[in-house]
Design an enzyme around this catalytic site. Structure first.
Site, short mmCIF file in Angstrom:
data_model
loop_
_atom_site.label_atom_id
_atom_site.label_comp_id
_atom_site.label_asym_id
_atom_site.label_seq_id
_atom_site.Cartn_x
_atom_site.Cartn_y
_atom_site.Cartn_z
N ASP A 121 -77.73 37.55 49.49
CA ASP A 121 -77.37 36.21 49.01
C ASP A 121 -76.92 36.30 47.44
OD1 ASP A 121 -78.00 33.31 49.37
OD2 ASP A 121 -78.97 33.91 47.43
N TYR B 124 -74.21 33.08 39.66
CA TYR B 124 -74.81 34.59 39.36
C TYR B 124 -73.97 35.51 38.40
CZ TYR B 124 -78.03 32.72 42.89
OH TYR B 124 -78.99 31.97 43.55
N LYS C 29 -72.09 30.96 47.03
CA LYS C 29 -72.64 29.28 46.79
C LYS C 29 -71.34 28.67 45.74
CE LYS C 29 -77.14 30.69 47.01
NZ LYS C 29 -77.44 31.75 46.34
N HIS D 251 -74.33 24.74 45.90
CA HIS D 251 -75.61 25.25 45.26
C HIS D 251 -76.32 24.02 44.72
CE1 HIS D 251 -76.50 29.03 42.71
NE2 HIS D 251 -77.72 28.55 43.22
N1 LIG Z 1 -80.18 28.15 45.64
C1 LIG Z 1 -80.78 28.33 44.47
O1 LIG Z 1 -80.87 27.34 43.52
C2 LIG Z 1 -81.60 29.50 44.10
C3 LIG Z 1 -82.53 29.41 43.10
C4 LIG Z 1 -83.20 30.77 42.86
C5 LIG Z 1 -83.12 31.89 43.77
N2 LIG Z 1 -82.31 31.82 44.61
C6 LIG Z 1 -82.24 32.88 45.57
O2 LIG Z 1 -83.31 33.47 45.67
C7 LIG Z 1 -83.67 34.69 45.09
C8 LIG Z 1 -84.68 35.03 45.10
O3 LIG Z 1 -85.28 34.23 43.99
P1 LIG Z 1 -85.73 34.69 42.55
O4 LIG Z 1 -84.68 35.64 42.19
O5 LIG Z 1 -85.79 33.35 41.76
O6 LIG Z 1 -86.90 35.18 42.57
P2 LIG Z 1 -88.29 35.97 43.23
O7 LIG Z 1 -87.55 36.88 44.20
O8 LIG Z 1 -88.99 34.90 43.71
O9 LIG Z 1 -88.82 37.07 42.39
C9 LIG Z 1 -87.88 38.10 41.79
C10 LIG Z 1 -88.89 38.74 40.63
O10 LIG Z 1 -89.88 39.49 41.24
C11 LIG Z 1 -89.94 40.78 40.82
N3 LIG Z 1 -90.39 41.47 41.90
C12 LIG Z 1 -89.57 41.83 43.11
N4 LIG Z 1 -90.22 42.34 44.23
C13 LIG Z 1 -91.33 42.74 43.29
C14 LIG Z 1 -92.45 43.65 43.89
N5 LIG Z 1 -92.44 44.39 44.99
N6 LIG Z 1 -93.53 43.90 42.85
C15 LIG Z 1 -93.64 43.22 41.62
N7 LIG Z 1 -92.53 42.48 41.36
C16 LIG Z 1 -91.33 42.23 42.10
C17 LIG Z 1 -88.37 40.96 40.35
O11 LIG Z 1 -88.55 42.26 39.58
P3 LIG Z 1 -87.39 43.25 39.56
O12 LIG Z 1 -86.03 42.69 39.92
O13 LIG Z 1 -87.06 43.61 37.99
O14 LIG Z 1 -87.56 44.17 40.23
C18 LIG Z 1 -88.12 39.57 39.95
O15 LIG Z 1 -88.64 39.51 38.45
C19 LIG Z 1 -82.42 34.74 44.16
O16 LIG Z 1 -82.26 36.00 43.82
C20 LIG Z 1 -81.32 34.08 44.71
O17 LIG Z 1 -80.45 34.94 45.52
C21 LIG Z 1 -81.48 30.69 44.99
#
Ligand SMILES: NC(=O)c1ccc[n+]([C@@H]2O[C@H](COP(=O)([O-])OP(=O)(O)OC[C@H]3O[C@@H](n4cnc5c(N)ncnc54)[C@H](OP(=O)(O)O)[C@@H]3O)[C@@H](O)[C@H]2O)c1
Length: 283
Positions: free
Chosen positions: A48, A53, A78, A111
């Site tokens: 994704d 990004y 997106k 998005h």
């Molecule tokens: N459509 C939208 O508006 C929208 C908005 C937000 C997100 N998204 C999508 O959803 C994805 C995920 O959401 P997100 O990036 O907000 O956050 P998330 O996946 O909820 O959390 C990511 C965070 O958690 C840490 N992490 C990951 N695995 C871990 C583990 N096993 N133990 C401890 N810490 C861990 C990562 O650190 P490290 O990376 O430093 O390891 C990072 O700081 C995004 O990357 C994106 O593709 C879409």
């Protein structure tokens, strides 16, 4: 779902692998490229990304370098908030494809439903962008089209002019944030829910309740969150740029959360944060 290659089926019959690798905040260049390579190596087959990004180039580089056959991967991008009209959306899609170095995309999403740039005429802006996406879909350049952060009122408005209904809505779904009304609305319309920020963008890791649930299964908090998402019927998008976490976050198919633990996690008091009102943002 028993493995990362198991799929949800979209309303048009396209299969979408049940866990996607998130890339928001994975920096374009070595970091994003290595993270995607590590993810593909770990067994994720669904990536994704988003124009916003800034890392589509590195995602594309990693896909190319992996040597994995294109039809074994599912790639989402997106439409960025500045490009909500017919011609801008067509141009933005071309740019996305150039950076990803792909000749078709599996899923393209609007998005954000109501970007600040179009706030006084977002309905018309979305209608134009959607028309472009429908044409790209009909031309075979995108296998599925969808939306992100859309609430029922945005979907109702889109459907006034849409020929094709959105197949996916990507929204914030994490422990304590279940957006039940929106989820029910989408399910009634056969729209698959993708769960972004399944770790509350990293904020769930200090939560003692989640930690004690994880301890009872001999799993990590991250694994419990991904598992909870899957058992709720969401399609989680865990993000990490850390190889051991990338591996850990997809190793979720050998345990099952009890109904009681599922319920506790669903009702946690907001450690993972809540969705933003898309009509009130400054972007
Ligand atoms: N459509 C939208 O508006 C929208 C908005 C937000 C997100 N998204 C999508 O959803 C994805 C995920 O959401 P997100 O990036 O907000 O956050 P998330 O996946 O909820 O959390 C990511 C965070 O958690 C840490 N992490 C990951 N695995 C871990 C583990 N096993 N133990 C401890 N810490 C861990 C990562 O650190 P490290 O990376 O430093 O390891 C990072 O700081 C995004 O990357 C994106 O593709 C879409």
């Amino acid at each position: 779902m028993n493995k990362p290659t198991d799929c949800f089926v979209l309303s048009n019959g396209v299969e979408i692998p049940c866990v996607g690798f998130g890339t928001w905040k994975a920096e374009n260049g070595a970091q994003a490229k290595q993270a995607v390579l590590d993810a593909l190596n770990a067994g994720y087959v669904h990536i994704d990304t988003a124009e916003d990004y800034g890392n589509e180039q590195s995602v594309g580089d990693a896909i190319k370098e992996s040597g994995i056959a294109r039809d074994k991967l599912f790639v989402t991008s997106k439409l960025q908030n500045r490009f909500h009209n017919y011609h801008l959306a067509l141009g933005a899609f071309e740019e996305t494809m150039y950076k990803l170095q792909l000749d078709y995309l599996d899923l393209f999403l609007i998005h954000w439903p109501n970007p600040i740039f179009f706030r006084d005429h977002w309905q018309q802006a979305n209608a134009g962008a959607w028309k472009a996406m429908e044409e790209l879909y009909k031309a075979g350049k995108i296998r599925a089209i969808g939306i992100s952060n859309f609430l029922p009122r945005h979907i109702e408005e889109l459907m006034k002019t849409a020929e094709i209904a959105p197949m996916v809505n990507q929204i914030r779904l994490c422990p304590g944030e279940t957006q039940d009304e929106l989820v029910d609305y989408c399910r009634e319309r056969d729209i698959v829910l993708e769960a972004y920020s399944p770790f509350g963008h990293g904020d769930v890791f200090g939560d003692n309740t989640l930690q004690s649930i994880a301890d009872t299964y001999g799993k990590s908090v991250a694994q419990v969150c991904v598992r909870w998402s899957l058992q709720r019927g969401y399609l989680p998008l865990p993000k990490s740029v850390t190889v051991n976490r990338i591996n850990e976050n997809i190793d979720v198919f050998d345990f099952e959360l009890t109904a009681k633990d599922m319920d506790t996690i669903s009702h946690l008091p907001g450690y993972g944060g809540f969705h933003t009102n898309p009509d009130l943002t400054n972007f």
